[in-house]
Design a protein around this motif. Structure first.
Motif, PDB file in Angstrom:
ATOM      1  N   THR A   4       0.773  -1.273   0.021  1.00 47.75           N
ATOM      2  CA  THR A   4       0.065   0.346  -0.401  1.00 47.75           C
ATOM      3  C   THR A   4       1.110   0.929  -0.201  1.00 47.75           C
ATOM      4  N   SER A  53      -7.655   0.142  -1.404  1.00 45.16           N
ATOM      5  CA  SER A  53      -7.280  -0.746  -0.166  1.00 45.16           C
ATOM      6  C   SER A  53      -7.071  -2.320  -0.982  1.00 45.16           C
ATOM      7  N   ALA A  54      -6.262  -2.688  -0.468  1.00 49.70           N
ATOM      8  CA  ALA A  54      -6.316  -4.489  -0.306  1.00 49.70           C
ATOM      9  C   ALA A  54      -7.359  -5.302   0.110  1.00 49.70           C
ATOM     10  N   GLU A  55      -8.574  -4.844   0.505  1.00 51.26           N
ATOM     11  CA  GLU A  55      -9.840  -5.718   0.412  1.00 51.26           C
ATOM     12  C   GLU A  55     -10.289  -5.238  -1.439  1.00 51.26           C
ATOM     13  N   THR A  56     -10.531  -4.287  -1.554  1.00 52.96           N
ATOM     14  CA  THR A  56     -10.980  -3.520  -2.845  1.00 52.96           C
ATOM     15  C   THR A  56     -10.165  -3.856  -4.510  1.00 52.96           C
ATOM     16  N   TYR A  81      -3.104   0.272  -2.504  1.00 51.67           N
ATOM     17  CA  TYR A  81      -2.671  -0.520  -3.285  1.00 51.67           C
ATOM     18  C   TYR A  81      -2.224  -0.959  -4.342  1.00 51.67           C
TER      19      TYR A  81
END
Length: 120
Positions: A4, A53-56, A81
């Motif tokens: 990130t 972000s890592a989740e998206t 990210y």
């Protein structure tokens, strides 16, 4: 590389931070391509993900990464990210062209190159 990146760091010019991030990504790709290719592979291919972000993060093509980074910077995003994983790739033969298709540029009936005729 799974990382990130922060685009706004206190005490640093945002444009220079953006340039440093792009340089780090390009340097990583160049370093990975310089390694010996695994047995049975023809070249280094990359699986990439990009998001705020890592989740998206969503799958992205490696050639589109710099454009995606510029888009986040233009929108004023604070971070993004990026995930770049090297893997061995196999070249595939291009499909044979059909008989009606030419391999040159567009031409007009008089045989000249296509275009708007203004000579540019």
């Amino acid at each position: 590389m799974k990382k990130t990146f922060q685009l706004h760091i206190e005490g640093k010019n945002s444009d220079r931070v953006l340039d440093a991030v792009k340089h780090e990504i390009r340097k990583y790709i160049k370093r990975e391509r310089g390694r010996p290719v695994p047995a049975g592979a023809d070249f280094w291919d990359f699986d990439c993900k990009f998001g705020r972000s890592a989740e998206t993060a969503e799958v992205a093509h490696i050639a589109a990464l710099i454009g995606l980074i510029d888009g986040v910077a233009r929108e004023g995003g604070a971070q993004f990210y990026v995930e770049i994983l090297a893997k061995g790739g196999h070249r595939q033969a291009r499909p044979a062209s059909t008989e009606g298709e030419g391999d040159g540029g567009a031409t007009t009936d008089d045989g000249s190159e296509g275009g708007d005729g203004d000579g540019d």
